[in-house]
Design a protein around this motif. Structure first.
Motif, short mmCIF file in Angstrom:
data_model
loop_
_atom_site.label_atom_id
_atom_site.label_comp_id
_atom_site.label_asym_id
_atom_site.label_seq_id
_atom_site.Cartn_x
_atom_site.Cartn_y
_atom_site.Cartn_z
N MET A 1 0.94 -1.05 -0.08
CA MET A 1 0.05 0.04 -0.04
C MET A 1 0.79 1.13 0.08
N TYR A 2 0.54 2.12 -0.91
CA TYR A 2 1.12 3.31 -0.88
C TYR A 2 0.52 4.74 -0.54
N ARG A 3 1.08 5.97 -0.06
CA ARG A 3 0.40 7.08 -0.11
C ARG A 3 0.65 8.17 -1.04
N ALA A 4 0.02 8.75 -1.58
CA ALA A 4 0.46 9.77 -2.74
C ALA A 4 0.10 11.16 -1.79
N ILE A 5 1.07 11.98 -1.26
CA ILE A 5 1.06 12.87 -0.50
C ILE A 5 0.90 14.41 -1.42
N LEU A 6 -0.23 14.96 -1.12
CA LEU A 6 -0.40 16.20 -1.84
C LEU A 6 -0.42 17.27 -0.94
N PRO A 7 -0.63 18.47 -1.54
CA PRO A 7 -0.66 19.78 -0.84
C PRO A 7 -2.04 19.82 0.02
N GLU A 8 -3.05 19.13 -0.62
CA GLU A 8 -4.28 19.13 -0.10
C GLU A 8 -4.90 17.80 0.82
N GLY A 9 -3.90 16.95 0.92
CA GLY A 9 -4.11 15.74 1.70
C GLY A 9 -3.36 14.70 1.02
#
Length: 62
Positions: A1-9
């Protein structure tokens, strides 16, 4: 599992693919979740970075 980290969340995904202009995120059924342009992407992190090894406690990586 991965998480894409964005400015909005953040967006959780099971896999991702690089394209010329960003990344495409997919769930565990291989269904498309989202396209994230590189300009909006801070990082893609493995889920293991968020767990401390002592359960499901969240750790800060920022």
């Amino acid at each position: 599992m991965y998480r894409a980290i964005l400015p909005e969340g953040q967006i959780d995904c099971d896999r991702y693919e690089h394209t010329d202009n960003g990344i495409e995120l997919y769930d565990d059924d291989d269904e498309f979740i989202a396209f994230v342009p590189y300009a909006n992407l801070h990082a893609v992190a493995d889920q293991d970075l968020y767990t401390s090894g002592r359960g499901d406690e969240e750790r800060s990586i920022m």
